[in-house]
Design a protein around this motif. Structure first.
Motif, short mmCIF file in Angstrom:
data_model
loop_
_atom_site.label_atom_id
_atom_site.label_comp_id
_atom_site.label_asym_id
_atom_site.label_seq_id
_atom_site.Cartn_x
_atom_site.Cartn_y
_atom_site.Cartn_z
N ALA A 12 0.84 -1.32 0.03
CA ALA A 12 0.06 -0.09 -0.01
C ALA A 12 0.90 1.15 -0.02
O ALA A 12 1.76 1.16 0.91
N VAL A 13 0.35 2.15 -0.75
CA VAL A 13 1.10 3.33 -1.03
C VAL A 13 1.20 4.23 0.50
O VAL A 13 2.30 4.43 0.75
N LEU A 14 0.09 4.24 1.09
CA LEU A 14 -0.02 5.00 2.20
C LEU A 14 0.40 4.06 3.61
O LEU A 14 0.55 4.53 4.76
N ALA A 15 0.60 2.83 3.61
CA ALA A 15 0.91 1.94 4.46
C ALA A 15 2.09 0.71 3.97
O ALA A 15 1.68 -0.25 3.55
N PRO A 16 3.17 1.48 3.76
CA PRO A 16 4.20 0.42 2.78
C PRO A 16 4.52 -1.02 3.64
O PRO A 16 5.10 -1.76 3.06
N THR A 17 4.17 -1.18 4.67
CA THR A 17 4.28 -2.32 5.44
C THR A 17 3.04 -3.20 5.08
O THR A 17 3.26 -4.54 5.61
N LYS A 18 2.08 -2.69 4.81
CA LYS A 18 1.05 -3.76 4.28
C LYS A 18 1.34 -4.11 2.66
O LYS A 18 0.92 -3.62 1.98
N CYS A 19 1.60 -5.37 2.77
CA CYS A 19 1.79 -5.93 1.53
C CYS A 19 1.01 -7.30 1.40
O CYS A 19 0.76 -7.93 2.54
N GLU A 20 0.47 -7.55 -0.09
CA GLU A 20 -0.20 -8.59 -0.55
C GLU A 20 0.39 -9.19 -1.74
O GLU A 20 1.18 -8.32 -2.51
N GLU A 21 -0.07 -10.30 -1.95
CA GLU A 21 0.41 -10.81 -3.23
C GLU A 21 -0.93 -10.97 -4.14
O GLU A 21 -1.96 -11.31 -3.65
N ARG A 22 -0.87 -10.53 -5.37
CA ARG A 22 -2.02 -10.44 -6.41
C ARG A 22 -1.57 -11.28 -7.44
O ARG A 22 -0.27 -11.58 -8.02
N SER A 23 -2.31 -12.25 -8.16
CA SER A 23 -1.98 -12.98 -9.34
C SER A 23 -2.67 -12.53 -10.60
O SER A 23 -4.17 -12.37 -10.44
N LEU A 24 -2.21 -12.65 -11.71
CA LEU A 24 -2.65 -12.52 -12.83
C LEU A 24 -2.54 -13.56 -13.85
O LEU A 24 -1.34 -14.06 -13.72
N SER A 25 -3.45 -14.17 -14.52
CA SER A 25 -3.27 -15.50 -15.18
C SER A 25 -3.06 -15.04 -16.72
O SER A 25 -3.83 -14.40 -17.15
N PHE A 26 -2.44 -15.66 -17.37
CA PHE A 26 -2.36 -15.80 -18.96
C PHE A 26 -2.29 -17.03 -19.80
O PHE A 26 -1.61 -17.77 -19.25
N SER A 27 -2.70 -16.87 -20.73
CA SER A 27 -2.68 -18.15 -21.61
C SER A 27 -1.79 -17.96 -22.66
O SER A 27 -1.74 -17.06 -23.35
N ALA A 28 -0.42 -18.58 -22.36
CA ALA A 28 0.56 -18.22 -23.29
C ALA A 28 1.62 -19.47 -23.23
O ALA A 28 1.71 -20.15 -22.10
N ASN A 29 2.64 -19.66 -24.13
CA ASN A 29 3.44 -20.34 -24.09
C ASN A 29 4.80 -19.94 -23.36
O ASN A 29 5.86 -20.01 -24.26
N PHE A 30 4.88 -19.35 -22.39
CA PHE A 30 5.85 -18.85 -21.87
C PHE A 30 6.37 -19.61 -20.95
O PHE A 30 5.74 -20.19 -20.20
N SER A 31 7.67 -19.57 -20.70
CA SER A 31 8.46 -20.16 -19.65
C SER A 31 8.30 -19.07 -18.43
O SER A 31 8.26 -17.99 -18.52
N PRO A 32 8.60 -19.45 -17.01
CA PRO A 32 8.32 -18.68 -16.06
C PRO A 32 9.45 -17.35 -16.10
O PRO A 32 8.98 -16.29 -15.98
N ARG A 33 10.60 -17.62 -16.65
CA ARG A 33 11.54 -16.69 -16.83
C ARG A 33 11.25 -15.91 -17.90
O ARG A 33 11.36 -14.42 -17.74
N GLN A 34 10.53 -16.22 -19.11
CA GLN A 34 10.10 -15.51 -20.27
C GLN A 34 8.87 -14.57 -19.77
O GLN A 34 8.81 -13.52 -19.94
N CYS A 35 8.06 -15.16 -18.89
CA CYS A 35 6.95 -14.27 -18.34
C CYS A 35 7.63 -13.20 -17.42
O CYS A 35 6.89 -12.23 -17.48
#
Length: 69
Positions: A12-35
């Motif tokens: 959070a911009v106003l509370a930098p110690t409040k962190c979370e993980e967000r996930s975006l899914s894609f359909s692609a033939n990427f390796s994790p490194r390419q992604c």
């Protein structure tokens, strides 16, 4: 096509110690490194839509990678 997930750690911009993980899914033939290398424009778009957050790190992985069989 396979699915890959971009996992972004955001704080959070106003509370930098409040962190979370967000996930975006894609359909692609990427390796994790390419992604991960192709991720910045997608992260910028997400942050543009969620200006109360700032991205601090990211990674890519295949869905269900950490599930035990």
């Amino acid at each position: 096509m396979d699915t890959i997930q971009l996992i972004i750690t955001v704080c959070a911009v106003l509370a930098p110690t409040k962190c979370e993980e967000r996930s975006l899914s894609f359909s692609a033939n990427f390796s994790p490194r390419q992604c991960a290398m192709a991720a910045p424009p997608y992260i910028a778009q997400w942050i543009g839509q969620h200006p109360q957050w700032t991205a601090v790190k990211w990674r890519c992985e295949y869905p269900h990678m950490h599930e035990k069989i």
